[in-house]
Design an enzyme around this catalytic site. Structure first.
Site, short mmCIF file in Angstrom:
data_model
loop_
_atom_site.label_atom_id
_atom_site.label_comp_id
_atom_site.label_asym_id
_atom_site.label_seq_id
_atom_site.Cartn_x
_atom_site.Cartn_y
_atom_site.Cartn_z
N MET A 8 -10.91 29.59 -2.42
CA MET A 8 -9.80 30.53 -2.19
C MET A 8 -10.01 31.19 -0.83
O MET A 8 -11.09 31.74 -0.55
CB MET A 8 -9.76 31.61 -3.28
CG MET A 8 -9.27 31.14 -4.64
SD MET A 8 -7.64 30.34 -4.64
CE MET A 8 -6.59 31.63 -3.96
N HIS B 162 1.71 22.39 -6.10
CA HIS B 162 0.74 23.37 -6.57
C HIS B 162 1.51 24.45 -7.33
O HIS B 162 2.46 25.03 -6.81
CB HIS B 162 0.03 23.96 -5.36
CG HIS B 162 -1.09 24.90 -5.69
ND1 HIS B 162 -2.37 24.49 -5.95
CD2 HIS B 162 -1.11 26.26 -5.78
CE1 HIS B 162 -3.14 25.54 -6.18
NE2 HIS B 162 -2.39 26.63 -6.09
N MET C 78 -4.99 31.24 -12.75
CA MET C 78 -5.64 32.50 -12.43
C MET C 78 -5.47 33.37 -13.67
O MET C 78 -4.65 34.29 -13.72
CB MET C 78 -4.97 33.13 -11.20
CG MET C 78 -5.33 32.40 -9.91
SD MET C 78 -4.13 32.68 -8.59
CE MET C 78 -2.90 31.45 -8.99
N MET D 23 -0.36 32.98 -13.05
CA MET D 23 -1.00 34.31 -13.01
C MET D 23 -0.67 35.06 -14.29
O MET D 23 0.49 35.10 -14.71
CB MET D 23 -0.46 35.08 -11.81
CG MET D 23 -0.68 34.36 -10.49
SD MET D 23 0.03 35.29 -9.14
CE MET D 23 -0.35 34.24 -7.76
N HIS E 82 -2.88 25.80 -11.15
CA HIS E 82 -3.99 26.66 -10.74
C HIS E 82 -3.97 27.89 -11.64
O HIS E 82 -3.13 28.77 -11.48
CB HIS E 82 -3.81 27.03 -9.25
CG HIS E 82 -4.79 28.04 -8.75
ND1 HIS E 82 -4.60 28.74 -7.58
CD2 HIS E 82 -5.98 28.46 -9.24
CE1 HIS E 82 -5.62 29.55 -7.38
NE2 HIS E 82 -6.47 29.40 -8.38
N ASP F 74 -6.72 27.41 -0.29
CA ASP F 74 -5.50 28.01 -0.83
C ASP F 74 -5.44 29.48 -0.45
O ASP F 74 -6.35 30.25 -0.79
CB ASP F 74 -5.56 27.86 -2.37
CG ASP F 74 -4.33 28.41 -3.07
OD1 ASP F 74 -3.35 28.78 -2.40
OD2 ASP F 74 -4.35 28.46 -4.32
N ASP G 65 1.04 28.02 -9.31
CA ASP G 65 0.14 29.16 -9.50
C ASP G 65 0.46 29.90 -10.78
O ASP G 65 1.54 30.48 -10.91
CB ASP G 65 0.27 30.12 -8.31
CG ASP G 65 -0.39 29.57 -7.08
OD1 ASP G 65 -1.58 29.24 -7.15
OD2 ASP G 65 0.30 29.43 -6.05
N SER H 288 2.93 25.20 -2.41
CA SER H 288 2.84 26.07 -3.58
C SER H 288 4.22 26.59 -3.93
O SER H 288 4.86 27.28 -3.13
CB SER H 288 1.91 27.25 -3.29
OG SER H 288 2.09 28.24 -4.29
C1 DX5 Z 1 -2.66 32.95 -4.22
C2 DX5 Z 1 -2.20 31.61 -4.77
C3 DX5 Z 1 -1.71 30.70 -3.72
C4 DX5 Z 1 -0.45 31.17 -3.04
C5 DX5 Z 1 -0.62 30.86 -1.59
O1 DX5 Z 1 -3.04 33.74 -5.26
O2 DX5 Z 1 -3.26 30.96 -5.45
O3 DX5 Z 1 -1.55 29.36 -4.17
O4 DX5 Z 1 0.71 30.54 -3.51
O5 DX5 Z 1 0.41 31.46 -0.90
P1 DX5 Z 1 0.44 31.52 0.68
O6 DX5 Z 1 0.31 30.12 1.16
O7 DX5 Z 1 1.76 32.14 0.95
O8 DX5 Z 1 -0.74 32.36 1.10
ZN ZN Z 2 -3.03 28.68 -5.92
#
Ligand code: DX5
Ligand code: ZN
Length: 239
Positions: free
Chosen positions: A135, A31, A66, A35, A64, A173, A33, A6
């Site tokens: 998750m 990956h 969110m 947000m 991904h 994840d 993320d 990620s």
């Molecule tokens: C969390 C994300 C993850 C995050 C994981 O909200 O969706 O993809 O990057 O990070 P680690 O592996 O550090 O928990």
């Molecule tokens: Zn993620």
């Protein structure tokens, strides 16, 4: 086994180089993320980050989302070069049209479920998706601790896949390190997202190889193809 570093845990000052480093280190997917500061209490990056990374690697890029309103983001992320787009089942009635929209853009569909959401909300969509993302932390931040109570959800996704003769991948994840990757693999996961657990290691290459080995050794799936084939599946071992 798919190992997907990620980029949230990468050095943001040299995002492109970090993506190339993950590629050279043997990652299978990247990956990313996304947000929006509303669906989760944090903001990360948008389609432009994918656009920057896209020409630098041949790796599959997984976005991904969110986000509370992914409908406004699907096309921008598809155009920016994401190969797979994952949305959240918590969006309720929006999920079906979002799945169709992602398909119409020619991208693979992932459906994510938060730790606090019942697996029953996922069941109606199982035959419409390419990937189920369980998750293993509450989304929003990297570096959190793995929530052990999510392991039965992975087992449930695994049993459903065999029962219903489906082929979706089972991704985990959040808080994934060598130890928790092994636990998730034992429960039936085949796709592992890790930020801190990989980028936090001295050698990214060795870390990816070790995580893949741990996952393989603990998986109830004895033989793997890129496209999952249910004939290879057996019952998950006890946790
Ligand atoms: C969390 C994300 C993850 C995050 C994981 O909200 O969706 O993809 O990057 O990070 P680690 O592996 O550090 O928990
Ligand atoms: Zn993620």
């Amino acid at each position: 086994m798919i190992i997907a570093p990620s980029l949230l845990a990468a050095d943001f000052a040299c995002f492109g180089k970090e993506a190339q480093r993950a590629d050279k280190a043997g990652a299978d997917w990247l990956h990313m993320d996304i947000m929006d500061g509303h669906f989760v209490p944090n903001i990360s990056f948008g389609p432009d980050a994918v656009r920057v990374v896209r020409p630098l690697t041949k790796l599959t890029i997984e976005a991904h989302l969110m986000c509370s309103r992914p409908e406004i983001l699907l096309e921008p992320f598809a155009k920016a070069g994401a190969d797979r787009i994952t949305i959240h089942v918590e969006l309720g009635e929006q999920v079906t049209p979002l799945i169709w929209k992602i398909r119409s853009l020619g991208k693979k569909v992932g459906l994510a479920i938060n730790p606090g959401t019942a697996m029953s909300s996922l069941e109606p969509f199982l035959d419409k998706v390419d990937l189920v993302l369980v998750m293993t932390v509450n989304p929003g931040f990297g570096g959190q601790s793995f929530i052990t109570e999510t392991l039965p959800k992975i087992q449930q996704a695994f049993s459903w896949r065999a029962e219903k003769n489906l082929k979706y991948r089972i991704e985990v994840d959040g808080g994934i390190n060598f130890q928790t990757a092994a636990e998730c693999a034992r429960a039936g996961a085949d796709t592992f997202v890790a930020g801190t657990g990989l980028f936090g290691q001295l050698s990214l290459k060795r870390a990816i190889a070790k995580m893949r080995k741990m996952a393989k050794e603990n998986s109830p799936i004895k033989e793997l193809n890129v496209e999952l084939d249910n004939s290879f599946l057996s019952t998950p071992r006890n946790l």
